[in-house]
Design an enzyme around this catalytic site. Structure first.
Site, PDB file in Angstrom:
ATOM      1  N   LYS A  13       0.821  -1.217   0.136  1.00  0.00           N
ATOM      2  CA  LYS A  13       0.153  -0.059  -0.152  1.00  0.00           C
ATOM      3  C   LYS A  13       0.707   1.515  -0.064  1.00  0.00           C
ATOM      4  CE  LYS A  13      -2.025  -1.049   3.946  1.00  0.00           C
ATOM      5  NZ  LYS A  13      -1.287  -2.322   4.076  1.00  0.00           N
ATOM      6  N   ARG A  88      -9.876   1.210   8.277  1.00  0.00           N
ATOM      7  CA  ARG A  88      -9.301  -0.082   8.908  1.00  0.00           C
ATOM      8  C   ARG A  88     -10.226  -1.063   9.558  1.00  0.00           C
ATOM      9  NH1 ARG A  88      -3.458   0.242   8.773  1.00  0.00           N
ATOM     10  NH2 ARG A  88      -2.468  -1.676   9.176  1.00  0.00           N
ATOM     11  N   ARG A 127      12.108  -6.049   4.681  1.00  0.00           N
ATOM     12  CA  ARG A 127      11.607  -4.562   4.582  1.00  0.00           C
ATOM     13  C   ARG A 127      12.397  -3.801   5.229  1.00  0.00           C
ATOM     14  NH1 ARG A 127       5.842  -2.233   5.522  1.00  0.00           N
ATOM     15  NH2 ARG A 127       5.845  -3.113   7.383  1.00  0.00           N
ATOM     16  N   ARG A 160      11.213  -2.044  11.187  1.00  0.00           N
ATOM     17  CA  ARG A 160      10.213  -1.643  11.797  1.00  0.00           C
ATOM     18  C   ARG A 160      10.031  -2.589  13.125  1.00  0.00           C
ATOM     19  NH1 ARG A 160       5.140  -0.003   8.191  1.00  0.00           N
ATOM     20  NH2 ARG A 160       4.135  -1.417   9.661  1.00  0.00           N
ATOM     21  N   ARG A 171      -0.473  -9.574  13.030  1.00  0.00           N
ATOM     22  CA  ARG A 171      -1.133  -8.212  12.154  1.00  0.00           C
ATOM     23  C   ARG A 171      -2.029  -8.994  10.989  1.00  0.00           C
ATOM     24  NH1 ARG A 171       4.242  -5.238  10.508  1.00  0.00           N
ATOM     25  NH2 ARG A 171       2.762  -4.221   9.209  1.00  0.00           N
TER      26      ARG A 171
HETATM   27  P1  AP5 Z   1       5.013  -1.680   1.893  1.00  0.00           P
HETATM   28  O1  AP5 Z   1       4.566  -0.795   0.646  1.00  0.00           O
HETATM   29  O2  AP5 Z   1       5.805  -1.096   2.998  1.00  0.00           O
HETATM   30  O3  AP5 Z   1       3.577  -2.173   2.301  1.00  0.00           O
HETATM   31  P2  AP5 Z   1       2.325  -1.692   3.119  1.00  0.00           P
HETATM   32  O4  AP5 Z   1       1.140  -2.267   2.455  1.00  0.00           O
HETATM   33  O5  AP5 Z   1       2.417  -0.255   3.354  1.00  0.00           O
HETATM   34  O6  AP5 Z   1       2.601  -2.218   4.470  1.00  0.00           O
HETATM   35  P3  AP5 Z   1       2.392  -1.816   6.160  1.00  0.00           P
HETATM   36  O7  AP5 Z   1       3.199  -3.123   6.828  1.00  0.00           O
HETATM   37  O8  AP5 Z   1       2.819  -0.479   6.035  1.00  0.00           O
HETATM   38  O9  AP5 Z   1       1.019  -2.102   6.178  1.00  0.00           O
HETATM   39  P4  AP5 Z   1       0.236  -2.024   7.512  1.00  0.00           P
HETATM   40  O10 AP5 Z   1      -1.112  -1.947   7.036  1.00  0.00           O
HETATM   41  O11 AP5 Z   1       0.486  -3.306   8.423  1.00  0.00           O
HETATM   42  O12 AP5 Z   1       1.071  -0.667   8.414  1.00  0.00           O
HETATM   43  P5  AP5 Z   1       0.669   0.453   9.057  1.00  0.00           P
HETATM   44  O13 AP5 Z   1       1.940   1.218   8.778  1.00  0.00           O
HETATM   45  O14 AP5 Z   1      -0.559   1.033   8.155  1.00  0.00           O
HETATM   46  O15 AP5 Z   1       5.694  -2.843   1.337  1.00  0.00           O
HETATM   47  C1  AP5 Z   1       6.070  -4.103   2.001  1.00  0.00           C
HETATM   48  C2  AP5 Z   1       7.296  -4.640   1.356  1.00  0.00           C
HETATM   49  O16 AP5 Z   1       7.213  -5.186   0.449  1.00  0.00           O
HETATM   50  C3  AP5 Z   1       8.396  -3.435   1.359  1.00  0.00           C
HETATM   51  O17 AP5 Z   1       9.827  -4.043   1.958  1.00  0.00           O
HETATM   52  C4  AP5 Z   1       8.643  -3.040  -0.185  1.00  0.00           C
HETATM   53  O18 AP5 Z   1       9.510  -2.803  -0.546  1.00  0.00           O
HETATM   54  C5  AP5 Z   1       7.990  -4.663  -0.609  1.00  0.00           C
HETATM   55  N1  AP5 Z   1       7.127  -4.661  -1.820  1.00  0.00           N
HETATM   56  C6  AP5 Z   1       6.159  -3.864  -2.127  1.00  0.00           C
HETATM   57  N2  AP5 Z   1       5.522  -4.026  -3.370  1.00  0.00           N
HETATM   58  C7  AP5 Z   1       6.353  -5.229  -3.736  1.00  0.00           C
HETATM   59  C8  AP5 Z   1       5.958  -6.170  -4.943  1.00  0.00           C
HETATM   60  N3  AP5 Z   1       5.399  -5.995  -5.782  1.00  0.00           N
HETATM   61  N4  AP5 Z   1       6.976  -7.146  -4.815  1.00  0.00           N
HETATM   62  C9  AP5 Z   1       7.949  -7.482  -3.921  1.00  0.00           C
HETATM   63  N5  AP5 Z   1       8.074  -6.552  -2.823  1.00  0.00           N
HETATM   64  C10 AP5 Z   1       7.436  -5.731  -2.935  1.00  0.00           C
HETATM   65  O19 AP5 Z   1      -0.042   0.397  10.443  1.00  0.00           O
HETATM   66  C11 AP5 Z   1       0.942  -0.368  11.289  1.00  0.00           C
HETATM   67  C12 AP5 Z   1       0.149  -0.282  12.735  1.00  0.00           C
HETATM   68  O20 AP5 Z   1      -0.433   1.074  13.012  1.00  0.00           O
HETATM   69  C13 AP5 Z   1      -1.091  -1.011  12.742  1.00  0.00           C
HETATM   70  O21 AP5 Z   1      -0.626  -2.528  13.013  1.00  0.00           O
HETATM   71  C14 AP5 Z   1      -1.824  -0.656  13.704  1.00  0.00           C
HETATM   72  O22 AP5 Z   1      -1.534  -0.872  15.092  1.00  0.00           O
HETATM   73  C15 AP5 Z   1      -1.762   0.831  13.419  1.00  0.00           C
HETATM   74  N6  AP5 Z   1      -2.724   1.635  12.736  1.00  0.00           N
HETATM   75  C16 AP5 Z   1      -2.469   2.259  11.558  1.00  0.00           C
HETATM   76  N7  AP5 Z   1      -3.351   2.419  10.935  1.00  0.00           N
HETATM   77  C17 AP5 Z   1      -4.629   2.530  11.793  1.00  0.00           C
HETATM   78  C18 AP5 Z   1      -5.797   2.423  11.853  1.00  0.00           C
HETATM   79  N8  AP5 Z   1      -6.460   3.269  10.887  1.00  0.00           N
HETATM   80  N9  AP5 Z   1      -6.662   2.032  12.792  1.00  0.00           N
HETATM   81  C19 AP5 Z   1      -6.082   1.437  13.810  1.00  0.00           C
HETATM   82  N10 AP5 Z   1      -4.629   1.090  14.137  1.00  0.00           N
HETATM   83  C20 AP5 Z   1      -3.925   1.792  13.075  1.00  0.00           C
HETATM   84 MG    MG Z   2       2.845   0.948   4.972  1.00  0.00          MG
END
Ligand code: AP5
Ligand code: MG
Length: 214
Positions: A13, A88, A127, A160, A171
């Site tokens: 994402k 979410r 990552r 991270r 997660r």
């Molecule tokens: P990346 O682009 O980093 O993936 P992502 O979908 O952004 O993954 P996140 O881990 O950031 O998602 P998340 O939803 O768990 O975390 P968030 O920060 O939102 O890509 C991942 C890896 O793959 C990278 O290394 C990239 O280079 C690689 N990659 C990408 N595309 C690729 C491809 N096509 N092929 C190969 N490799 C590839 O949330 C973190 C925490 O915050 C949550 O757990 C929760 O506790 C809290 N939180 C955040 N938002 C909320 C909310 N709205 N409500 C409640 N809690 C929340």
């Molecule tokens: Mg992300």
């Protein structure tokens, strides 16, 4: 343009949201990035959020909504935004729709970046994240030009805290229970689009752009 990117943790994402935001000149709003920024600055919000994030749990809806509604007031949101990691939960999605409806506005696209759990577990261990500008890299598939250094802002890249394998599993579990129901929610509204999130990053990006142009 107002769009929501959906998908499991590690689906890509953030990777895609950055590119879409640059292409359409709209902000990329990631609630996860905002929480990590608050944790880095040791704010009260950061301290509260960290307790949940480190366990792989969602931060409570009230905290998330308070933060995001404040973010929407910023002038850069006037032409739209890419939402990444928000909403979410169903209550978050409903709160977003209600806030937009007050201004006769709505989300136009919900794009689901679809990736199987086993691929995700592999991706996460490799990552590396920039906690300054939110960009992510991968030790095998998306390497920075200089090792452990962000190409854009020169900050040091880190693993991270929530990317440990046991936390990633939690997660994913939380994603399937609390976030996946949003696919039906947006499908019923007729704005859900699925994109295969495996394979080349550029191909996935083109698939998304084709949806937005259609
Ligand atoms: P990346 O682009 O980093 O993936 P992502 O979908 O952004 O993954 P996140 O881990 O950031 O998602 P998340 O939803 O768990 O975390 P968030 O920060 O939102 O890509 C991942 C890896 O793959 C990278 O290394 C990239 O280079 C690689 N990659 C990408 N595309 C690729 C491809 N096509 N092929 C190969 N490799 C590839 O949330 C973190 C925490 O915050 C949550 O757990 C929760 O506790 C809290 N939180 C955040 N938002 C909320 C909310 N709205 N409500 C409640 N809690 C929340
Ligand atoms: Mg992300």
């Amino acid at each position: 343009m107002k769009l929501v990117l959906l998908g499991a943790p590690g689906a890509g994402k953030g990777t895609q949201a950055k590119r879409i935001a640059e292409n359409y000149n709209i902000p990329h709003i990631s609630t996860g990035d905002i929480f990590r920024e608050n944790i880095k600055n040791n704010t009260e919000l950061g301290q509260k959020a960290k307790a949940y994030m480190d366990q792989g749990l969602l931060v409570p809806d009230e905290l998330v909504l308070e933060l995001i509604m404040e973010r929407f007031k910023a002038p850069d949101c006037k032409n739209g935004y890419v939402l990444d990691g928000f909403p979410r939960t169903i209550p978050q999605a409903k709160a977003l729709d209600e806030a937009l409806e007050k201004n006769n506005d709505r989300i136009e696209y919900a794009i689901n970046v679809d990736v199987d759990d086993d691929v995700i577990i592999n991706r996460m261990s490799g990552r590396r994240a920039c906690l300054n500008c939110g960009r992510t890299y991968h030790v095998k598939t998306l390497r920075p030009k200089v090792e452990d250094t962000c190409d854009y802002c020169n900050s040091k890249l880190v693993l991270r805290d929530d990317d440990k394998p046991e936390t990633v599993k939690k997660r994913l579990d939380v994603y399937h229970k609390q976030t996946q129901p949003l696919l039906d929610y947006y499908n019923e509204k007729g704005i859900l689009h699925n994109v295969d999130g495996t394979g080349e990053i550029d191909r996935i990006y083109n698939d998304i752009i084709n949806i937005l142009k259609a």
